[in-house]
Design an enzyme around this catalytic site. Sequence first.
Site, PDB file in Angstrom:
ATOM      1  N   HIS A 179       1.055  -1.010   0.520  1.00  0.00           N
ATOM      2  CA  HIS A 179      -0.193   0.063  -0.375  1.00  0.00           C
ATOM      3  C   HIS A 179       0.769   0.882   0.067  1.00  0.00           C
ATOM      4  CE1 HIS A 179      -3.776   1.664   0.713  1.00  0.00           C
ATOM      5  NE2 HIS A 179      -3.307   2.554   1.250  1.00  0.00           N
ATOM      6  N   ARG A 204     -12.848  13.238   6.129  1.00  0.00           N
ATOM      7  CA  ARG A 204     -11.941  14.140   6.150  1.00  0.00           C
ATOM      8  C   ARG A 204     -10.928  14.875   5.459  1.00  0.00           C
ATOM      9  NH1 ARG A 204      -7.958   9.307   7.002  1.00  0.00           N
ATOM     10  NH2 ARG A 204      -6.525  10.786   7.123  1.00  0.00           N
ATOM     11  N   ASP A 213     -14.011   3.211   7.980  1.00  0.00           N
ATOM     12  CA  ASP A 213     -13.019   4.136   7.089  1.00  0.00           C
ATOM     13  C   ASP A 213     -13.534   4.832   5.790  1.00  0.00           C
ATOM     14  OD1 ASP A 213     -10.270   5.236   6.311  1.00  0.00           O
ATOM     15  OD2 ASP A 213     -10.366   3.753   4.536  1.00  0.00           O
ATOM     16  N   SER A 246      -6.891   4.529   9.325  1.00  0.00           N
ATOM     17  CA  SER A 246      -7.851   4.520   7.340  1.00  0.00           C
ATOM     18  C   SER A 246      -6.418   3.093   6.817  1.00  0.00           C
ATOM     19  CB  SER A 246      -7.459   5.149   7.005  1.00  0.00           C
ATOM     20  OG  SER A 246      -7.394   5.290   5.656  1.00  0.00           O
ATOM     21  N   LYS A 284      -7.787  -1.212   6.541  1.00  0.00           N
ATOM     22  CA  LYS A 284      -8.260  -1.753   5.733  1.00  0.00           C
ATOM     23  C   LYS A 284      -7.551  -2.547   5.160  1.00  0.00           C
ATOM     24  CE  LYS A 284      -7.068   1.884   3.337  1.00  0.00           C
ATOM     25  NZ  LYS A 284      -8.369   3.373   3.218  1.00  0.00           N
TER      26      LYS A 284
HETATM   27  N1  URA Z   1      -4.585   6.836   2.229  1.00  0.00           N
HETATM   28  C1  URA Z   1      -5.507   6.055   3.063  1.00  0.00           C
HETATM   29  O1  URA Z   1      -5.630   4.796   2.531  1.00  0.00           O
HETATM   30  N2  URA Z   1      -6.047   6.611   4.207  1.00  0.00           N
HETATM   31  C2  URA Z   1      -5.043   8.020   4.254  1.00  0.00           C
HETATM   32  O2  URA Z   1      -5.844   8.267   5.222  1.00  0.00           O
HETATM   33  C3  URA Z   1      -4.158   8.456   3.303  1.00  0.00           C
HETATM   34  C4  URA Z   1      -3.983   7.125   2.047  1.00  0.00           C
END
Ligand code: URA
Length: 418
Positions: free
Chosen positions: A82, A168, A161, A183, A187
């Site tokens: 990620h 946000r 999220d 966040s 995931k």
């Molecule tokens: N990527 C995400 O999934 N969440 C964030 O808060 C910032 C970048």
Amino acid sequence: MLMTDLIHQKRTGKALSDQEIEWMMHAYMQGDIPDYQMSAFLMAVCFQGMNERETLALTKAMYLSGETLDLSDVPGWKVDKHSTGGVGDKTTLVLAPLVASAGMNVAKMSGRGLGHTGGTLDKLESIPGFCIHLSEEAFKDQLRRIHVAIIGQSEKLAPADQRLYALRDVTDTVNAIPLIASSIMSKKLACQTDAILLDVKYGNGAFMPDRESARQLADTMIGIGEAFGRKVDAVLSSMDEPLGYAIGNVLEVKEALATLKGRGPKDLTALCLHEGARLLSMCEMGMTEKMAYRLLSEKLLSGEAFDIFRQMVAFQGGDIEYIDHPDRFAKTRYQIHLKTRTDGCIQSINSYQLGLAAMHLGAGRQTKEDTIDPDVGLVLKAKIGDHVKKGEPLLTIYANTLPSQAFYDTLWQSYVLK
Ligand code: URA
């Protein structure tokens, strides 16, 4: 409990208990806490932060807000990667098939671009026919057959999220380490892979301004992963200039294809090999990072990684004619060179501004409802340290409508030459 009390507590710098965080997230997901109160709480977190325990409790509450994806019936190692978001960041398009070509299962749920950063899903959807929605069974079946699948995040995984992120995004509360960490990790935990590699970006095109804050974010996420018994590692990478040369969906797919054929930009190729090697070395197969790097370099040069990408496109309904003949992608109405006005050496490039410029051309969204123009964007002709002569192009603008003078001015201001 009252949400106003929790907002007050956070605003005045006090830590919330695990029970309070759990209650708050549950009540929010039930619709008992309105968005305006949650926004106030998020803003308080931006100013006051959260300690390690609170961040962990928040992540847990978000992760448990939905279902988990059980991959135990897919044989072999399942890995995920990620990125915290950047400009020209097409790493996943290269890294996922590359790692899969070494026999590792890359189970990837990607996101869309928002603001100045691009998203893998938008890039993949610029390939005609490519489908980012697969059922859980189809996703796992594809993993068993070609070791890679890239899909959009299911609504069922970490739904808290999805709601919080949307909030946000419109309340300027993205940029806080506990919020970014919870966040991302909620995931990643929901998709039960064996190893997770985080690409934490820093610099003028990233959420984290410098290496120190990126290290802090990385350590927070690694700590969360370890608390849940997961194998997590992080690579810190600079976003002080765009990655590679292309910014914009089709343009980035073309650059990723060239990279998968061993003809990509040096920085992109090096990052993909570095991250891929780190992921393989995390998989307890007796492979050192150095050995893995060598193996992946061979997979790139032999065309095996490209072949897996091609198969992934075919499996997910994409038209492989575009992969075999990238010239088939539509051309924009205008291709305009931005030329230098002086001789000089490029000292810095403002990636954030270039990302925003690409978004204004239509490569990204200003609101979630905006539609993308897959063909538009920017292709840099020179990067930091390159010498350019007056009249030579700094970059090419791919546009379907003529840009304004203010747009050109922003591009000029993105470069410092000496
Ligand atoms: N990527 C995400 O999934 N969440 C964030 O808060 C910032 C970048």
